[in-house]
Scaffold this motif. Sequence first.
Motif, PDB file in Angstrom:
ATOM      1  N   ALA A  85       4.822  17.555   0.154  1.00 16.76           N
ATOM      2  CA  ALA A  85       5.465  16.435  -0.685  1.00 16.76           C
ATOM      3  C   ALA A  85       4.426  15.684  -1.444  1.00 16.76           C
ATOM      4  O   ALA A  85       3.665  15.298  -1.115  1.00 16.76           O
ATOM      5  N   LEU A  86       4.672  15.582  -2.909  1.00 14.25           N
ATOM      6  CA  LEU A  86       3.707  14.884  -3.830  1.00 14.25           C
ATOM      7  C   LEU A  86       4.426  13.535  -3.883  1.00 14.25           C
ATOM      8  O   LEU A  86       5.570  13.542  -4.524  1.00 14.25           O
ATOM      9  N   VAL A  87       3.724  12.754  -3.948  1.00 13.53           N
ATOM     10  CA  VAL A  87       4.039  11.288  -3.862  1.00 13.53           C
ATOM     11  C   VAL A  87       3.747  10.623  -5.252  1.00 13.53           C
ATOM     12  O   VAL A  87       2.332  10.341  -5.161  1.00 13.53           O
ATOM     13  N   PHE A  88       4.591  10.191  -5.878  1.00 13.93           N
ATOM     14  CA  PHE A  88       4.197   9.472  -7.328  1.00 13.93           C
ATOM     15  C   PHE A  88       4.705   7.965  -7.144  1.00 13.93           C
ATOM     16  O   PHE A  88       5.754   7.661  -6.875  1.00 13.93           O
ATOM     17  N   GLY A  89       3.781   7.102  -7.465  1.00 16.42           N
ATOM     18  CA  GLY A  89       4.026   5.587  -7.395  1.00 16.42           C
ATOM     19  C   GLY A  89       4.548   5.028  -8.446  1.00 16.42           C
ATOM     20  O   GLY A  89       4.641   5.950  -9.859  1.00 16.42           O
ATOM     21  N   ASN A  90       4.699   3.914  -8.410  1.00 18.53           N
ATOM     22  CA  ASN A  90       5.286   2.854  -9.562  1.00 18.53           C
ATOM     23  C   ASN A  90       4.276   2.913 -10.769  1.00 18.53           C
ATOM     24  O   ASN A  90       2.870   3.156 -10.691  1.00 18.53           O
ATOM     25  N   GLU A  91       4.980   2.839 -11.905  1.00 23.03           N
ATOM     26  CA  GLU A  91       3.968   3.055 -13.146  1.00 23.03           C
ATOM     27  C   GLU A  91       3.146   1.962 -13.586  1.00 23.03           C
ATOM     28  O   GLU A  91       2.023   2.434 -13.880  1.00 23.03           O
ATOM     29  N   HIS A  92       3.092   0.900 -12.850  1.00 25.35           N
ATOM     30  CA  HIS A  92       2.287  -0.265 -12.998  1.00 25.35           C
ATOM     31  C   HIS A  92       1.260  -0.490 -11.611  1.00 25.35           C
ATOM     32  O   HIS A  92       0.014  -0.626 -12.036  1.00 25.35           O
ATOM     33  N   ALA A  93       1.880  -0.435 -10.565  1.00 21.44           N
ATOM     34  CA  ALA A  93       1.252  -0.696  -9.465  1.00 21.44           C
ATOM     35  C   ALA A  93       0.629   0.544  -8.672  1.00 21.44           C
ATOM     36  O   ALA A  93      -0.317   0.540  -7.848  1.00 21.44           O
ATOM     37  N   GLY A  94       1.321   1.746  -8.826  1.00 24.10           N
ATOM     38  CA  GLY A  94       0.828   3.012  -8.158  1.00 24.10           C
ATOM     39  C   GLY A  94       1.688   3.159  -7.102  1.00 24.10           C
ATOM     40  O   GLY A  94       2.455   2.405  -6.760  1.00 24.10           O
ATOM     41  N   VAL A  95       0.878   3.987  -6.062  1.00 25.63           N
ATOM     42  CA  VAL A  95       1.518   4.421  -4.984  1.00 25.63           C
ATOM     43  C   VAL A  95       1.422   3.061  -3.896  1.00 25.63           C
ATOM     44  O   VAL A  95       0.051   2.693  -4.137  1.00 25.63           O
ATOM     45  N   ALA A 104      -0.676  11.935  -2.172  1.00 27.54           N
ATOM     46  CA  ALA A 104      -0.210  10.849  -3.032  1.00 27.54           C
ATOM     47  C   ALA A 104      -1.329  11.038  -4.307  1.00 27.54           C
ATOM     48  O   ALA A 104      -2.491  11.128  -4.082  1.00 27.54           O
ATOM     49  N   THR A 105      -0.861  10.561  -5.522  1.00 26.58           N
ATOM     50  CA  THR A 105      -1.666  10.274  -6.827  1.00 26.58           C
ATOM     51  C   THR A 105      -2.254   9.155  -6.563  1.00 26.58           C
ATOM     52  O   THR A 105      -1.551   8.161  -6.469  1.00 26.58           O
TER      53      THR A 105
END
Length: 216
Positions: free
Chosen positions: A126-136, A106-107
Amino acid sequence: MTRAVEEAEFLLPERKARIDRAVANRTRTLTVVMEALCDAQNVNAVLRTCEAFGVQQVHVIEGVMKAFDRNKKISQNADKWLDVRRWERTADCLDHLAGEGFTLYATHLDDGAVPLAELSFADKVALVFGNEHAGVSPEALSRCHARYVIPMLGLVQSLNVSVAAAVSLARAVERRTVERGRHGDLSEVEARALRERFYVQAVKQRSRIARALRDR
């Protein structure tokens, strides 16, 4: 003669060779997870990046925002060549991938994160990218095997999610080539099925082709 073989006859040799080359560089042992992204443009941009780097399957976890809609101007129709799987719950998606033997990265910006360059891509990842504001999300972080950062040399702390995905995948492909010997790794059966699917998708003017096939 199968439909795929029939329609492949209508492809220019250069187009067919390009499809064959793309399939040879396809993988399902590297994937991307987008968790609750707010901006559909970012999702489309990441899909385009995944296609460019040969990542065949992508996972989209829906959030509270409007459901993802394709935008061909941004994705350049990349999603038509990909297997995009949608999920309603983070746990279901990540537990499924872990059960399939994927290591989850996870980033995330925190003291426990390692630089991207230190990650191994020798196995399924698997590379996990989260929400632009809150992140993963914390739920996703609790399931990931490692957290990583892309080192910043300027004053900003992070990149746009689509750019982060591009940088991460470029590194992943480079490391997979070194650690695994090659990036594309579909079996002969998988590659043949994907080639046939791409041949059919690549042929345009289907009504003209259908008439030509009937008149043979």
